[in-house]
Structures are given as structure tokens and as C-alpha cells.
Design an enzyme around this catalytic site. Structure first.
Site, PDB file in Angstrom:
ATOM      1  N   HIS A  68      -3.866  58.553  41.275  1.00 38.42           N
ATOM      2  CA  HIS A  68      -4.486  57.669  40.285  1.00 38.42           C
ATOM      3  C   HIS A  68      -3.845  57.846  38.904  1.00 38.42           C
ATOM      4  O   HIS A  68      -3.899  58.946  38.354  1.00 38.42           O
ATOM      5  CB  HIS A  68      -5.980  58.019  40.227  1.00 38.42           C
ATOM      6  CG  HIS A  68      -6.805  57.099  39.421  1.00 38.42           C
ATOM      7  ND1 HIS A  68      -7.820  57.555  38.612  1.00 38.42           N
ATOM      8  CD2 HIS A  68      -6.796  55.749  39.301  1.00 38.42           C
ATOM      9  CE1 HIS A  68      -8.408  56.525  38.040  1.00 38.42           C
ATOM     10  NE2 HIS A  68      -7.809  55.419  38.432  1.00 38.42           N
TER      11      HIS A  68
ATOM     12  N   GLU B 129      -1.890  47.979  39.377  1.00 38.05           N
ATOM     13  CA  GLU B 129      -3.138  47.302  38.999  1.00 38.05           C
ATOM     14  C   GLU B 129      -2.887  46.461  37.758  1.00 38.05           C
ATOM     15  O   GLU B 129      -2.532  46.994  36.695  1.00 38.05           O
ATOM     16  CB  GLU B 129      -4.280  48.293  38.723  1.00 38.05           C
ATOM     17  CG  GLU B 129      -5.549  47.510  38.387  1.00 38.05           C
ATOM     18  CD  GLU B 129      -6.688  48.322  37.784  1.00 38.05           C
ATOM     19  OE1 GLU B 129      -6.738  49.545  37.943  1.00 38.05           O
ATOM     20  OE2 GLU B 129      -7.542  47.682  37.140  1.00 38.05           O
TER      21      GLU B 129
ATOM     22  N   LYS C 286      -4.287  44.652  34.714  1.00 39.45           N
ATOM     23  CA  LYS C 286      -5.546  44.734  33.975  1.00 39.45           C
ATOM     24  C   LYS C 286      -6.104  43.331  33.703  1.00 39.45           C
ATOM     25  O   LYS C 286      -5.353  42.403  33.369  1.00 39.45           O
ATOM     26  CB  LYS C 286      -5.342  45.481  32.644  1.00 39.45           C
ATOM     27  CG  LYS C 286      -4.863  46.907  32.804  1.00 39.45           C
ATOM     28  CD  LYS C 286      -5.623  47.704  33.856  1.00 39.45           C
ATOM     29  CE  LYS C 286      -6.986  48.180  33.415  1.00 39.45           C
ATOM     30  NZ  LYS C 286      -7.621  49.027  34.504  1.00 39.45           N
TER      31      LYS C 286
HETATM   32  O1  G3P Z   1      -7.260  51.034  40.909  1.00 41.71           O
HETATM   33  C1  G3P Z   1      -8.350  51.882  41.033  1.00 41.71           C
HETATM   34  C2  G3P Z   1      -8.880  52.341  39.710  1.00 41.71           C
HETATM   35  O2  G3P Z   1      -7.800  52.727  38.915  1.00 41.71           O
HETATM   36  C3  G3P Z   1      -9.666  51.293  39.008  1.00 41.71           C
HETATM   37  O3  G3P Z   1     -10.297  51.752  37.866  1.00 41.71           O
HETATM   38  O4  G3P Z   1     -10.596  52.018  35.461  1.00 41.71           O
HETATM   39  O5  G3P Z   1      -9.246  53.677  36.695  1.00 41.71           O
HETATM   40  O6  G3P Z   1      -8.366  51.404  36.309  1.00 41.71           O
HETATM   41  P1  G3P Z   1      -9.576  52.233  36.538  1.00 41.71           P
HETATM   42 CA    CA Z   2      -6.362  51.595  37.494  1.00 38.64          CA
END
Ligand code: G3P
Ligand code: CA
Length: 248
Positions: free
Chosen positions: A14, A115, A117
Site C-alpha cells: 500500500h 489508483e 484519485k
Molecule cells: O487502493 C486502496 C486504498 O489505497 C484506498 O484508500 O485512502 O489509502 O487511497 P486510500
Molecule cells: Ca490508495
């Protein structure tokens, strides 16, 4: 590396290995390679001059020594900021990377979950919209089979699917699996569902498997949660520390 041949359970670092490195930096992504993660997750948005920059928040305040909204700063200015010292002085001088810099650093080593945003989504869909830039870059880097593109903003994924019929898409959500998810999974031919692990249940995992999608909950940390989720049959874990997960 082909996304169709990923192992299970898949360990997805992550924001890089954000438990041990400043998140979303090249140090964190190299750390993920060293940790033996299968995939990295990163956050991408647009700078003021519409360049793809890797950062989680809408502002630079938390993760750099600067201040202000990311979309109010040019890429040149963003890359002058120190993105490492806030985490530990050992990482002084780490920069906010572009998506291209991250792809170059990890190509051939692991898969990449990009990801997009939600704040980068633009309803009017300009020619240099974030989803088009991401798609074009991934194709230019010849990494189409090594990426999984996700977002909480499913309209950005819909646009992406129109641009590329085959690229792997992940539906991110905070809530549980429901008919809405089923509709979008089918509509987009999504590869995976990425739920908040706290809302997940075994029937939901089974239901999403029946739809034909894999389940990658976020952000899972700690042995008890890891064991519980693996027992539910999830296909992978988005985690701050893949090392810790492996011994669960
Ligand atoms: O992609 C999973 C997770 O990263 C989503 O939440 O807020 O950490 O981007 P966040
Ligand atoms: Ca994320």
C-alpha cells in the site's frame, strides 16, 4: 508479467511499503521489491500543469515540507519538495515521483495497482484527462499487462474502459458488495473489487467471486485480520507491510 497469472494470496504494498518508508516515494516502491511484494499500490493525481504525480492527499501538507493543493502547484515545484523527511530524516531528499518515474523503477519486478484519485476526475473529459494520460503512459511503457487501475470514482473507470477494452480495472469501495457493484462489475468487466476490509464478510467474497472478480481488501495490517480475511477466501491483501503479512 501478465496480470492473468498473478499468484494468490497476492501481497500488494500500500503506497509502497508505507509502514517502513515515506509513502508513495521511489524509496517505498523499491522497498516493496526488496520485501518481495507481488504488486505495489500508488495514488495518482494531476498537478497544476496537468502532469501525473504520485501522492495520496489533495494537499502536499502532510507528506512534504511544502504547503498547498497539489493541483495548484506545477510539477517542477512539486518535485522541489522534500517528501521524505516528514517520515524519517534518513529519507531526506526523497521526491514526489511522477507516474512515469515509478513505472520505470519497478518495470519487470512487480505488478502495479494505479489508483486514480477521485479529485482528478473531470466530468467534461478533456483530451488530456487523467484517465487518458494514465492509459497512454501505460501503453507507451509497454506495461498494459502489468497494471491494475482502480478508483473510488467509477466514472473514471468507465472512461478508461472506453479507451481500452482489455486493461485490468479494480472497483474501489468503502461499502459492502451490493447490486450496484454487480452492475458496474459487469458493465466494466472489472478484474477485481477492492473493499475496505472492515465491511467484508465471507458471503460478500463468495458473491463477488461468483461475479467473476477477485477480492483485494485494503488496508489490512496485523496477523489477526490477515488470517481472518484469508480464511474468508480473499485473493490478496493491500497492506502497509507485506513482510508482516507473510508470517501471519
Ligand atoms: O487502493 C486502496 C486504498 O489505497 C484506498 O484508500 O485512502 O489509502 O487511497 P486510500
Ligand atoms: Ca490508495
Amino acid at each position: 508479467m501478465n496480470i492473468d497469472h498473478i499468484p494468490r494470496p497476492l501481497y500488494i504494498a500500500h503506497r509502497g511499503v508505507c509502514a517502513r518508508y515515506p509513502e508513495n516515494t521511489l524509496a517505498a516502491f523499491r522497498g516493496a521489491i526488496d520485501a518481495g511484494a507481488h504488486m505495489i499500490e500508488l495514488d495518482v493525481t494531476l498537478s497544476k500543469d496537468r502532469r501525473l504525480v504520485v501522492i495520496h492527499d489533495e494537499t502536499v501538507d502532510r507528506t512534504t515540507n511544502g504547503q498547498g493543493a497539489v493541483n495548484a502547484l506545477t510539477l517542477t515545484r512539486l518535485q522541489q519538495l522534500d517528501a521524505g523527511s516528514w517520515f524519517d530524516s534518513r529519507f531526506a531528499g526523497e521526491r514526489l515521483p511522477t507516474l512515469a518515474q515509478v513505472l520505470d523503477a519497478v518495470k519487470g519486478h512487480l505488478w502495479v495497482n494505479i489508483e486514480i484519485k477521485p479529485e482528478a476526475f473531470e466530468k467534461e473529459g478533456p483530451i488530456d484527462a487523467v484517465e487518458r494520460q494514465v492509459c497512454d503512459l501505460v501503453v507507451a511503457k509497454r506495461m498494459r499487462d502489468a497494471v491494475l487501475i482502480s478508483s473510488f470514482e467509477w466514472r473514471v473507470l468507465e472512461r478508461l474502459r472506453l479507451l481500452d477494452a482489455r486493461i485490468a480495472i479494480g472497483l474501489l469501495s468503502e461499502g459492502p458488495a451490493d447490486e450496484h457493484l454487480g452492475y458496474w462489475q459487469k458493465r466494466l468487466g472489472a478484474f477485481s473489487w477492492h473493499p475496505d476490509y472492515r465491511v467484508l464478510t465471507r458471503p460478500q467474497v463468495d458473491a463477488v467471486h461468483a461475479m467473476g472478480a477477485w477480492v483485494f481488501p485494503y488496508a489490512v495490517n496485523g496477523r489477526i485480520d490477515t488470517r481472518g480475511l484469508l480464511a474468508m477466501g480473499v485473493d490478496g491483501l493491500i497492506t502497509d507491510d507485506p513482510d508482516q503479512m507473510r508470517v501471519a
